[in-house]
Design an enzyme around this catalytic site. Structure first.
Site, mmCIF file in Angstrom:
data_model
loop_
_atom_site.group_PDB
_atom_site.id
_atom_site.type_symbol
_atom_site.label_atom_id
_atom_site.label_comp_id
_atom_site.label_asym_id
_atom_site.label_seq_id
_atom_site.Cartn_x
_atom_site.Cartn_y
_atom_site.Cartn_z
ATOM 1 C CB SER A 23 91.872 70.910 -5.657
ATOM 2 O OG SER A 23 92.441 71.739 -6.636
ATOM 3 C CG ASN A 24 91.261 70.352 -10.942
ATOM 4 O OD1 ASN A 24 92.332 70.641 -11.446
ATOM 5 N ND2 ASN A 24 90.292 71.242 -10.774
ATOM 6 N N PRO A 25 93.881 67.767 -10.445
ATOM 7 C CG PRO A 25 94.210 65.664 -11.342
ATOM 8 C CD PRO A 25 93.168 66.696 -11.125
ATOM 9 C CB ALA A 90 91.248 72.576 -14.116
#
Ligand code: C5P
Length: 218
Positions: A23-25, A90
């Site tokens: 995933s991403n932040p 995102a």
């Protein structure tokens, strides 16, 4: 002008076993602030969000999703009646090519996870758009912010792109403040912020309303 908008927000999760994912932040703060600002402006809002820890904005239709494939299906189902699409999510750019049905056992060895590209949601929606729909993308860049964002505006068939730097101290991920460079068709360029995301969100909704009205009048 009362518009109907579809906003996507937050990250997606792409699993390679039932309990592990890439995933991403992204926290979803910008997308949620935009949903609240659009609602405040009197718009009808559908909000499709990946996993976030934020309270649901009041008065919007909320559709929680987890993976990019789920986000794509949900956005596709809501795209037809919307006047404005704001794609702040995102979305993970890659996903594991295979997901194990059971939790993988660790054996003290390294492991390689093969990744495949995730289809670009906003580009797919742009292909089925009506001329009167207004498509806004976001570009989180670590370098050459404007040049990369302009390239995405063209490549993804958008009407407007909101570029922000996610490099170093200026980074937008998780922050309460943001600075956006809006880049549109025919050389349109406007800078919003730096300011709290709620303020920038109101300014962006206002800019979209102006651009939609100008296009309708032309
Ligand atoms: O190419 P990049 O991920 O930087 O593009 C950002 C824009 O494209 C954002 O608006 C994002 O929501 C959208 N996007 C998408 N589907 C993907 C990846 C990005 O719609 N798979």
């Amino acid at each position: 002008m009362s518009l109907r908008c579809l906003i996507t927000a937050g990250p997606t999760r792409e699993f390679f076993d039932p309990v592990r994912f890439i995933s991403n932040p992204s926290t979803g703060k910008m997308g949620f602030a935009l949903a609240a600002a659009a609602k405040e402006a009197g718009w009808t809002v559908d909000l499709v969000a990946g996993p976030v820890s934020l309270p649901e904005p009041a008065g919007v239709m909320y559709y929680p999703v987890v993976t990019a494939a789920e986000m794509h299906r949900q956005a596709d189902a809501l795209f037809g009646p919307c006047d404005v699409l704001i794609m702040t999510a995102a979305v993970s750019d890659w996903r594991p090519a295979k997901a194990a049905p059971q939790k993988l056992k660790k054996d003290g060895q390294g492991m390689t996870v093969a990744l495949e590209p995730v289809p670009d949601i906003v580009s797919a929606l742009a292909e089925e758009r009506r001329a009167d729909q207004f498509l806004v993308g976001f570009a989180a860049e670590t370098e050459d912010v404007e040049a990369n964002a302009l390239d995405k505006l063209e490549r993804k068939g958008l009407d407007l792109i909101a570029a922000n730097s996610v490099a170093g101290a200026e980074g937008a991920f998780g922050s309460d403040d943001n600075k956006l460079i809006l880049l549109g068709r025919n050389g349109f360029r406007e800078v919003l912020g730096p300011a709290p995301k709620a303020v920038v969100a109101r300014q962006l909704i206002d800019a979209i309303a102006r651009l939609v009205a100008a296009r309708a009048a032309s």
